[in-house]
Scaffold this motif. Sequence first.
Motif, mmCIF file in Angstrom:
data_model
loop_
_atom_site.group_PDB
_atom_site.id
_atom_site.type_symbol
_atom_site.label_atom_id
_atom_site.label_comp_id
_atom_site.label_asym_id
_atom_site.label_seq_id
_atom_site.Cartn_x
_atom_site.Cartn_y
_atom_site.Cartn_z
ATOM 1 N N TRP A 55 -13.106 -0.390 -1.058
ATOM 2 C CA TRP A 55 -12.591 -0.129 -2.410
ATOM 3 C C TRP A 55 -12.074 -1.423 -3.029
ATOM 4 C CZ3 TRP A 55 -10.506 1.884 2.106
ATOM 5 C CH2 TRP A 55 -9.308 1.291 2.546
ATOM 6 N N GLY A 83 -8.714 -7.292 3.589
ATOM 7 C CA GLY A 83 -8.174 -6.041 4.134
ATOM 8 C C GLY A 83 -8.101 -6.182 5.649
ATOM 9 N N VAL A 111 -13.754 -4.836 6.473
ATOM 10 C CA VAL A 111 -13.973 -3.844 7.530
ATOM 11 C C VAL A 111 -13.094 -2.621 7.282
ATOM 12 C CG1 VAL A 111 -13.835 -3.511 10.029
ATOM 13 C CG2 VAL A 111 -14.633 -5.692 9.119
ATOM 14 N N GLY A 112 -13.647 -1.703 6.499
ATOM 15 C CA GLY A 112 -12.912 -0.463 6.248
ATOM 16 C C GLY A 112 -12.017 -0.519 5.031
ATOM 17 N N ALA A 113 -12.422 -1.269 4.022
ATOM 18 C CA ALA A 113 -11.598 -1.373 2.810
ATOM 19 C C ALA A 113 -12.463 -1.747 1.609
ATOM 20 C CB ALA A 113 -10.490 -2.404 3.026
ATOM 21 N N PHE A 164 1.647 -4.652 7.881
ATOM 22 C CA PHE A 164 0.473 -5.043 8.669
ATOM 23 C C PHE A 164 0.316 -6.570 8.681
ATOM 24 C CE2 PHE A 164 -1.769 -0.782 7.370
ATOM 25 C CZ PHE A 164 -0.802 -0.081 8.056
ATOM 26 N N ILE A 214 0.864 -1.181 0.000
ATOM 27 C CA ILE A 214 0.000 0.000 0.000
ATOM 28 C C ILE A 214 0.907 1.240 0.000
ATOM 29 C CG2 ILE A 214 -1.913 -1.174 1.153
ATOM 30 C CD1 ILE A 214 -0.986 0.178 3.782
ATOM 31 N N ASP A 228 -4.213 -9.079 3.258
ATOM 32 C CA ASP A 228 -3.943 -7.637 3.307
ATOM 33 C C ASP A 228 -2.757 -7.289 2.417
ATOM 34 O OD1 ASP A 228 -4.957 -5.246 5.310
ATOM 35 O OD2 ASP A 228 -2.937 -4.915 4.511
ATOM 36 N N MET A 229 -2.867 -6.121 1.796
ATOM 37 C CA MET A 229 -1.840 -5.716 0.841
ATOM 38 C C MET A 229 -0.629 -5.062 1.502
ATOM 39 S SD MET A 229 -2.799 -4.406 -2.847
ATOM 40 C CE MET A 229 -2.614 -2.657 -2.952
ATOM 41 N N SER A 230 -0.745 -4.682 2.781
ATOM 42 C CA SER A 230 0.412 -4.100 3.473
ATOM 43 C C SER A 230 1.293 -5.220 4.015
ATOM 44 C CB SER A 230 -0.048 -3.203 4.628
ATOM 45 O OG SER A 230 1.040 -2.962 5.505
ATOM 46 N N HIS A 235 -6.933 -0.523 12.428
ATOM 47 C CA HIS A 235 -6.745 0.562 11.460
ATOM 48 C C HIS A 235 -8.085 1.166 11.052
ATOM 49 C CE1 HIS A 235 -2.506 -0.738 10.900
ATOM 50 N NE2 HIS A 235 -3.016 -1.929 11.160
ATOM 51 N N ASN A 236 -8.891 1.465 12.017
ATOM 52 C CA ASN A 236 -10.167 2.129 11.765
ATOM 53 C C ASN A 236 -10.673 2.641 13.120
ATOM 54 O OD1 ASN A 236 -12.042 0.248 13.070
ATOM 55 N ND2 ASN A 236 -11.404 -1.204 11.505
ATOM 56 N N GLY A 296 -5.687 -5.902 7.743
ATOM 57 C CA GLY A 296 -4.807 -5.020 8.511
ATOM 58 C C GLY A 296 -3.842 -5.796 9.381
ATOM 59 N N GLY A 319 -1.259 -9.954 0.260
ATOM 60 C CA GLY A 319 -1.604 -9.906 -1.157
ATOM 61 C C GLY A 319 -2.774 -8.983 -1.422
ATOM 62 N N ASP A 320 -3.112 -8.868 -2.690
ATOM 63 C CA ASP A 320 -4.243 -8.048 -3.117
ATOM 64 C C ASP A 320 -5.518 -8.871 -2.927
ATOM 65 O OD1 ASP A 320 -6.081 -6.433 -4.358
ATOM 66 O OD2 ASP A 320 -4.854 -6.084 -6.138
ATOM 67 N N ALA A 321 -6.469 -8.334 -2.186
ATOM 68 C CA ALA A 321 -7.693 -9.081 -1.909
ATOM 69 C C ALA A 321 -8.746 -8.911 -3.003
ATOM 70 C CB ALA A 321 -8.266 -8.663 -0.557
HETATM 71 N N1 SAH Z 1 -9.790 -4.305 8.637
HETATM 72 C C1 SAH Z 1 -8.564 -3.805 9.234
HETATM 73 C C2 SAH Z 1 -7.835 -2.789 8.376
HETATM 74 C C3 SAH Z 1 -8.655 -1.636 7.836
HETATM 75 S S1 SAH Z 1 -7.668 -0.388 7.015
HETATM 76 C C4 SAH Z 1 -8.835 -3.274 10.610
HETATM 77 O O1 SAH Z 1 -10.005 -3.192 10.979
HETATM 78 O O2 SAH Z 1 -7.903 -2.928 11.335
HETATM 79 C C5 SAH Z 1 -7.672 -0.917 5.339
HETATM 80 C C6 SAH Z 1 -6.733 -2.079 5.063
HETATM 81 O O3 SAH Z 1 -6.874 -2.460 3.715
HETATM 82 C C7 SAH Z 1 -5.261 -1.758 5.274
HETATM 83 O O4 SAH Z 1 -4.722 -2.707 6.159
HETATM 84 C C8 SAH Z 1 -4.647 -1.897 3.887
HETATM 85 O O5 SAH Z 1 -3.340 -2.401 3.916
HETATM 86 C C9 SAH Z 1 -5.603 -2.858 3.233
HETATM 87 N N2 SAH Z 1 -5.698 -2.831 1.773
HETATM 88 C C10 SAH Z 1 -5.770 -1.770 0.942
HETATM 89 N N3 SAH Z 1 -5.932 -2.159 -0.313
HETATM 90 C C11 SAH Z 1 -5.968 -3.525 -0.311
HETATM 91 C C12 SAH Z 1 -6.117 -4.529 -1.301
HETATM 92 N N4 SAH Z 1 -6.277 -4.239 -2.585
HETATM 93 N N5 SAH Z 1 -6.102 -5.827 -0.905
HETATM 94 C C13 SAH Z 1 -5.936 -6.158 0.394
HETATM 95 N N6 SAH Z 1 -5.803 -5.252 1.364
HETATM 96 C C14 SAH Z 1 -5.816 -3.953 1.029
#
Ligand code: SAH
Length: 248
Positions: free
Chosen positions: A114, A44, A110-112, A71, A3, A66-68, A17-18, A46, A93-95
């Motif tokens: 996109w 995602g 949860v918070g991702a 994390f 990321i 998770d892509m980070s 991360h939210n 985190g 990896g990319d989800a």
């Molecule tokens: N659900 C987690 C993180 C939310 S923040 C929590 O509640 O703590 C959003 C997360 O999405 C980040 O950890 C970021 O690294 C991840 N992310 C962003 N784009 C992504 C993708 N394409 N595939 C997987 N993870 C992704």
Amino acid sequence: MDIPRIFNITESAHRIHNPFTPEKFATLGEALRLEPETRVLDLGSGSGEMLCTWARDYGISGTGIDMSQLFSEQAKLRAEQLGVADRVEFIHGDAAGYVADEKVGVAACVGATWIGGGVAGTIELLAKSLRTGGIILIGEPYWLRLPPSEEVAKGCGAGSISDFLMLPDLIASFGDLDYDVVEMVLANQDGWDRYEAAKWLTMRRWLEENPHDDFAKEVRAKLTSEPKRYAAHTREYLGWGVFAVMGR
Ligand code: SAH
């Protein structure tokens, strides 16, 4: 694959991360009446706090993607720390497009959202991994108060006012997708403070340790402007919650 680096810097000390707190995740797990051995998929994921604590407290097993890289590594360490490394797995990896081999009882993002191109696309993606009668979790912002201008919406980190809905409209939007909202747990301002204000000390410490880094200028500018931006915008206008939905 990773990321944008700024998130790996500002959120390096976050477990969540939210705007949720550990208590909110515990409340959500209890609200869902999770049975031991339930499989949970988390796109995602985190630093893995939701899956790790639910594995410890409710005996679920889970997979997070998770892509980070940072994390994902922190998630694995957390699983070991909580003694649940045999129940939860974290994939870096990319989800986008990820579908579980084995169907799950709970499929979460949860918070991702996109990842699936928005709430509707993410529900569609998660549904592909869900067993019949399973629950989908969506963590998403909503407007507490409608921003009076596009400028205020941008100050909240949104692209525009139309990026988010008011809470009743967000809830109704699940119905429009033919899903029942069966539970919800909403964040509050204390949770927002934990998420946002925790970044400030992290940035300050990072600057002290990395004064000559290419990113130092950007992080410095952010640390200078963020507390006021947050207090004036996000804290006043943006809500956030996790919605549990089931197909009708
Ligand atoms: N659900 C987690 C993180 C939310 S923040 C929590 O509640 O703590 C959003 C997360 O999405 C980040 O950890 C970021 O690294 C991840 N992310 C962003 N784009 C992504 C993708 N394409 N595939 C997987 N993870 C992704």
